[in-house]
Design a protein around this motif. Structure first.
Motif, PDB file in Angstrom:
ATOM      1  N   LYS A  63      28.231  40.312  42.919  1.00 28.53           N
ATOM      2  CA  LYS A  63      28.620  39.299  43.909  1.00 28.53           C
ATOM      3  C   LYS A  63      27.567  39.125  44.993  1.00 28.53           C
ATOM      4  O   LYS A  63      27.756  38.333  45.920  1.00 28.53           O
ATOM      5  CB  LYS A  63      29.944  39.697  44.569  1.00 28.53           C
ATOM      6  CG  LYS A  63      31.132  39.455  43.671  1.00 28.53           C
ATOM      7  CD  LYS A  63      32.416  39.670  44.449  1.00 28.53           C
ATOM      8  CE  LYS A  63      33.592  39.182  43.637  1.00 28.53           C
ATOM      9  NZ  LYS A  63      34.391  38.190  44.253  1.00 28.53           N
ATOM     10  N   GLU A  66      26.352  35.470  45.492  1.00 30.63           N
ATOM     11  CA  GLU A  66      27.365  34.543  46.033  1.00 30.63           C
ATOM     12  C   GLU A  66      27.690  34.897  47.487  1.00 30.63           C
ATOM     13  O   GLU A  66      27.864  34.017  48.319  1.00 30.63           O
ATOM     14  CB  GLU A  66      28.630  34.496  45.165  1.00 30.63           C
ATOM     15  CG  GLU A  66      29.572  35.665  45.304  1.00 30.63           C
ATOM     16  CD  GLU A  66      30.864  35.470  44.496  1.00 30.63           C
ATOM     17  OE1 GLU A  66      30.794  35.577  43.256  1.00 30.63           O
ATOM     18  OE2 GLU A  66      31.918  35.218  45.100  1.00 30.63           O
ATOM     19  N   TYR A  69      24.845  33.693  49.559  1.00 31.06           N
ATOM     20  CA  TYR A  69      24.918  32.223  49.639  1.00 31.06           C
ATOM     21  C   TYR A  69      25.947  31.815  50.691  1.00 31.06           C
ATOM     22  O   TYR A  69      25.678  30.973  51.553  1.00 31.06           O
ATOM     23  CB  TYR A  69      25.313  31.676  48.266  1.00 31.06           C
ATOM     24  CG  TYR A  69      25.195  30.174  48.111  1.00 31.06           C
ATOM     25  CD1 TYR A  69      24.077  29.600  47.493  1.00 31.06           C
ATOM     26  CD2 TYR A  69      26.202  29.325  48.562  1.00 31.06           C
ATOM     27  CE1 TYR A  69      23.968  28.227  47.347  1.00 31.06           C
ATOM     28  CE2 TYR A  69      26.098  27.949  48.417  1.00 31.06           C
ATOM     29  CZ  TYR A  69      24.981  27.407  47.793  1.00 31.06           C
ATOM     30  OH  TYR A  69      24.889  26.037  47.643  1.00 31.06           O
ATOM     31  N   ARG A  92      30.353  29.759  36.530  1.00 29.44           N
ATOM     32  CA  ARG A  92      31.187  30.238  37.637  1.00 29.44           C
ATOM     33  C   ARG A  92      30.780  29.608  38.967  1.00 29.44           C
ATOM     34  O   ARG A  92      31.620  29.280  39.793  1.00 29.44           O
ATOM     35  CB  ARG A  92      31.077  31.765  37.724  1.00 29.44           C
ATOM     36  CG  ARG A  92      32.132  32.391  38.622  1.00 29.44           C
ATOM     37  CD  ARG A  92      31.910  33.877  38.831  1.00 29.44           C
ATOM     38  NE  ARG A  92      31.876  34.649  37.604  1.00 29.44           N
ATOM     39  CZ  ARG A  92      31.721  35.982  37.578  1.00 29.44           C
ATOM     40  NH1 ARG A  92      31.594  36.655  38.705  1.00 29.44           N
ATOM     41  NH2 ARG A  92      31.678  36.618  36.431  1.00 29.44           N
ATOM     42  N   HIS A  93      29.461  29.468  39.176  1.00 35.16           N
ATOM     43  CA  HIS A  93      28.989  29.081  40.512  1.00 35.16           C
ATOM     44  C   HIS A  93      28.426  27.668  40.615  1.00 35.16           C
ATOM     45  O   HIS A  93      28.137  27.211  41.711  1.00 35.16           O
ATOM     46  CB  HIS A  93      27.900  30.071  40.979  1.00 35.16           C
ATOM     47  CG  HIS A  93      28.402  31.473  41.108  1.00 35.16           C
ATOM     48  ND1 HIS A  93      29.342  31.827  42.049  1.00 35.16           N
ATOM     49  CD2 HIS A  93      28.116  32.601  40.416  1.00 35.16           C
ATOM     50  CE1 HIS A  93      29.607  33.133  41.929  1.00 35.16           C
ATOM     51  NE2 HIS A  93      28.881  33.612  40.947  1.00 35.16           N
ATOM     52  N   ARG A  97      28.483  26.493  44.344  1.00 36.59           N
ATOM     53  CA  ARG A  97      27.226  26.886  45.011  1.00 36.59           C
ATOM     54  C   ARG A  97      26.061  26.204  44.297  1.00 36.59           C
ATOM     55  O   ARG A  97      25.240  26.859  43.643  1.00 36.59           O
ATOM     56  CB  ARG A  97      27.081  28.419  44.983  1.00 36.59           C
ATOM     57  CG  ARG A  97      28.244  29.104  45.705  1.00 36.59           C
ATOM     58  CD  ARG A  97      28.213  30.613  45.675  1.00 36.59           C
ATOM     59  NE  ARG A  97      29.375  31.116  46.375  1.00 36.59           N
ATOM     60  CZ  ARG A  97      30.584  31.294  45.823  1.00 36.59           C
ATOM     61  NH1 ARG A  97      30.776  31.000  44.535  1.00 36.59           N
ATOM     62  NH2 ARG A  97      31.597  31.735  46.541  1.00 36.59           N
TER      63      ARG A  97
END
Ligand SMILES: C[S@@+](CC[C@H](N)C(=O)[O-])C[C@H]1O[C@@H](n2cnc3c(N)ncnc32)[C@H](O)[C@@H]1O
Length: 205
Positions: A63, A66, A69, A92-93, A97
């Motif tokens: 993680k 993320e 971020y 997922r991101h 993001r």
């Protein structure tokens, strides 16, 4: 689900990581050694500029990217040699993001231009390449070559005279300094933790 390898040296193979990530749930995550909240103050002081271009080496399904971020570091380029986890992390991101990049890539052979990053972060990736069977005091030539190649590639891709390579590991200086002592760079070593110690190696170009 058993995701532990039968022997430690499997951590040094792409096959192990691909199998592990294929078997894990798509939303599974695991942070080796430390989570962002535990090292955020240190990282914020080492990376004061939120616009810094940051290379994440062997991101796995940690993680860290993320959380960084969401803390304002949007210019993060994630790499891992497992195609499975890069695809999962992209899914997922990607929407949440969008500025973060994901690339299947080997840290020993980075496909980025010279002097193109401000910061590179390795949390446990060089360690995975050090799990080969043998004498830890006198590592096999393959381990020496792999780690030397990673550090050489990182220094090549970092901006000259202002780049920072941050490497978090459980590996004590005796076993890591040989790879991180490079002419023209400066090495700082910090210890983290009380009972069990982790080490932060900070290499400045
Ligand atoms: C111990 S995990 C650390 C994951 C993550 N950095 C963290 O902090 O939780 C090692 C990761 O490095 C990746 N890896 C190992 N050797 C690599 C190499 N030569 N090039 C790119 N990725 C590699 C593995 O696929 C795995 O995702």
């Amino acid at each position: 689900m058993d995701i532990l390898p039968e022997s430690n040296d499997q951590y040094g193979t792409k096959q192990y990581w691909n199998q592990r990530y294929a078997r894990e749930d798509d939303d599974a995550s695991f942070d080796w050694f430390k989570s962002y909240s535990e090292i955020a103050d240190i990282l914020r002081s080492l990376i004061p500029e939120k616009r810094s271009r940051i290379l994440m080496l062997g991101c796995g399904n940690s993680k860290l990217s993320e959380d960084m971020y969401d803390d304002g570091y949007h210019n993060i380029v994630n790499t891992d040699y497992s195609s499975i986890i890069i695809e999962k992390m992209k899914q997922r991101h990607g929407d949440a993001r969008p500025q973060m990049e994901w690339h299947e890539m080997d840290v020993r052979d980075l496909e980025f231009d010279d002097s193109s990053f401000d910061v590179a972060i390795d949390k446990g990736t060089m360690d995975a390449m050090m799990t080969a069977k043998g004498d830890i005091w006198n590592p096999p030539q393959q381990v020496v070559d792999d780690c030397t190649r990673e550090v050489r590639e990182v220094i090549r891709t970092l901006r000259k005279e202002m780049g920072v390579f941050i490497y978090l590991t459980f590996g004590q200086p005796h076993f890591r300094k040989r790879y991180l002592t490079v002419p023209g760079t400066k090495l700082e070593i910090r210890e983290l933790g009380e009972a069990f110690h982790y080490y932060l190696y900070i290499l400045r170009t």
